[in-house]
Design an enzyme around this catalytic site. Sequence first.
Site, PDB file in Angstrom:
ATOM      1  N   GLY A   8      -9.206 -10.709  -2.444  1.00 51.70           N
ATOM      2  CA  GLY A   8      -8.112 -11.126  -1.563  1.00 51.70           C
ATOM      3  C   GLY A   8      -7.504 -12.458  -1.966  1.00 51.70           C
ATOM      4  N   GLY A  39     -12.896  -4.692  -0.745  1.00 51.91           N
ATOM      5  CA  GLY A  39     -14.316  -4.299  -0.752  1.00 51.91           C
ATOM      6  C   GLY A  39     -14.669  -3.348  -1.879  1.00 51.91           C
ATOM      7  N   LYS A  94     -18.705 -18.976  -2.149  1.00 52.81           N
ATOM      8  CA  LYS A  94     -20.171 -18.971  -2.032  1.00 52.81           C
ATOM      9  C   LYS A  94     -20.859 -18.020  -2.995  1.00 52.81           C
ATOM     10  CE  LYS A  94     -20.644 -20.179   2.825  1.00 52.81           C
ATOM     11  NZ  LYS A  94     -21.128 -19.653   4.104  1.00 52.81           N
ATOM     12  N   ARG A 138       0.823  -1.219   0.000  1.00 53.47           N
ATOM     13  CA  ARG A 138       0.000   0.000   0.000  1.00 53.47           C
ATOM     14  C   ARG A 138       0.854   1.264   0.000  1.00 53.47           C
ATOM     15  NH1 ARG A 138      -4.913  -2.396   3.819  1.00 53.47           N
ATOM     16  NH2 ARG A 138      -6.042  -3.176   2.017  1.00 53.47           N
TER      17      ARG A 138
HETATM   18  P1  ADP Z   1     -11.802 -13.665  -3.289  1.00 53.72           P
HETATM   19  O1  ADP Z   1     -11.178 -13.400  -1.934  1.00 53.72           O
HETATM   20  O2  ADP Z   1     -10.774 -13.682  -4.390  1.00 53.72           O
HETATM   21  O3  ADP Z   1     -12.956 -12.736  -3.575  1.00 53.72           O
HETATM   22  P2  ADP Z   1     -13.468 -15.763  -2.223  1.00 53.72           P
HETATM   23  O4  ADP Z   1     -13.144 -15.312  -0.857  1.00 53.72           O
HETATM   24  O5  ADP Z   1     -14.842 -15.552  -2.721  1.00 53.72           O
HETATM   25  O6  ADP Z   1     -12.411 -15.153  -3.272  1.00 53.72           O
HETATM   26  O7  ADP Z   1     -13.223 -17.336  -2.345  1.00 53.72           O
HETATM   27  C1  ADP Z   1     -12.011 -17.955  -2.059  1.00 53.72           C
HETATM   28  C2  ADP Z   1     -12.211 -19.249  -1.337  1.00 53.72           C
HETATM   29  O8  ADP Z   1     -13.038 -20.131  -2.045  1.00 53.72           O
HETATM   30  C3  ADP Z   1     -10.906 -19.966  -1.122  1.00 53.72           C
HETATM   31  O9  ADP Z   1     -10.647 -20.072   0.254  1.00 53.72           O
HETATM   32  C4  ADP Z   1     -11.126 -21.351  -1.760  1.00 53.72           C
HETATM   33  O10 ADP Z   1     -10.553 -22.393  -1.021  1.00 53.72           O
HETATM   34  C5  ADP Z   1     -12.627 -21.449  -1.746  1.00 53.72           C
HETATM   35  N1  ADP Z   1     -13.119 -22.419  -2.742  1.00 53.72           N
HETATM   36  C6  ADP Z   1     -12.963 -22.362  -4.068  1.00 53.72           C
HETATM   37  N2  ADP Z   1     -13.510 -23.448  -4.645  1.00 53.72           N
HETATM   38  C7  ADP Z   1     -14.026 -24.209  -3.661  1.00 53.72           C
HETATM   39  C8  ADP Z   1     -14.729 -25.453  -3.631  1.00 53.72           C
HETATM   40  N3  ADP Z   1     -15.001 -26.138  -4.752  1.00 53.72           N
HETATM   41  N4  ADP Z   1     -15.110 -25.930  -2.420  1.00 53.72           N
HETATM   42  C9  ADP Z   1     -14.817 -25.243  -1.305  1.00 53.72           C
HETATM   43  N5  ADP Z   1     -14.170 -24.066  -1.275  1.00 53.72           N
HETATM   44  C10 ADP Z   1     -13.779 -23.556  -2.440  1.00 53.72           C
HETATM   45 MG    MG Z   2     -11.745 -14.015   0.014  1.00 54.67          MG
END
Ligand code: ADP
Ligand code: MG
Length: 400
Positions: free
Chosen positions: A358, A381, A200, A39
């Site tokens: 992240g 965010g 999710k 940063r």
């Molecule tokens: P970002 O931080 O890039 O926005 P997210 O926080 O939405 O991404 O998602 C990342 C998480 O999703 C990781 O911890 C990863 O392990 C999990 N993940 C990805 N695919 C699966 C899966 N098929 N089952 C369970 N967890 C998953």
């Molecule tokens: Mg994340």
Amino acid sequence: MNNFKTLDDLPGDLTGKVALVRVDLNLPMQGGSASDLTRVEAIKPTVLELSEKGAKVLMLAHFGRPGGARHSALSTSMVVGDVEGVLGKELMFIPEVAGPVVEQSIGILRPGDIGLLDNVRFWPGEEANDPNFAQSIAAHGDFYVNDAFSAAHRAHATTEGIAHHLPAYAGRAMERELTALDSALGNPETPVAAVVGGAKVSTKLDVLQNLVGKVQHLIIGGGMANTFLAARGVDVGKSLAEHDLIETASKILDEADHSGCTVHLPYDVVVAKEFAANPASLRTCNVHEVASDEMILDIGPLATEALADVLKTCRTLVWNGPLGAFETEPFDTATMALARHAAALTQEGSLISVAGGGDTVAALAQAGVTGDVTYISTAGGAFLEWMEGKELPGVAALSA
Ligand code: ADP
Ligand code: MG
């Protein structure tokens, strides 16, 4: 479209002018010093440019969540040494954001000197976006520069309010971020592919809804693909899936159909009976062959190859969310392959690739391609709200 002013719109000689510069110095700390200086590196060009032009640069920043009261552990004085190290210049720490102490400090600063004001969130007026608080800070400056895109989704006094009291400019990091985001979704070269993955659907519903109306290809991976597969009647076994969102997922698939957006879900997947590194039960199968005691932890090789073929036909990629549980081997396979593929196409000049989130940033670093994609947003965010198609108050205030 970008219609904000940048540092190029300021006079070349700013000798003695007071620049109030909102920066992101919310550094991750470990044992009294910052564990990551990304940063500070990001704001360095703006701060040094203003300093070199002779301005007295006063940096405004938040640090942690003091909730409108002074907390010595959350004073921005904690990061002075780290910031000095990156900027290569001494800072004057000023334990206020407005009033006589700030006025006296400005009197002591010489043209080109840099000051750091205390944590703006020590005052309740910051998060309340109190116009009087914003005005009291603005009174010390000749102009305002916002270089903190990561805080632009908040309408706070130093991210939004203050821009109504002073001529306002985007700093270099803000300018780069907005230009990159505009080239990815605002005014992109088509066809555009969006990759949305992660854990999710529920955390990214607004993202999906915004993207189906904007992109030609929506590639869904990660845990959220399981909910979409379930919506298409696939039995996903023990996989992470949000069965209460099946109807919502179906609606998004319908909306995509109506707006000419092709949704890509995996044909094959990597499954296991337990979630562990290289488990004995690991296998790859068609999505229709997942057993009731198995869970999907990555998309399969055929799906990865199909995805690579889609990217070859596209000019722009916007990516948020890993395709599998990439922290655990071998469920990083598809995510690493996509990262390297996107990086290679970018280096060949056929793809503009913008990624954020992240875990996505961590995955790209794991793949070793951080420097090979067009732009990586570390804004968290703010990046997600931008993916949701929301207007960010800190950006809107610069364009007013
Ligand atoms: P970002 O931080 O890039 O926005 P997210 O926080 O939405 O991404 O998602 C990342 C998480 O999703 C990781 O911890 C990863 O392990 C999990 N993940 C990805 N695919 C699966 C899966 N098929 N089952 C369970 N967890 C998953
Ligand atoms: Mg994340």
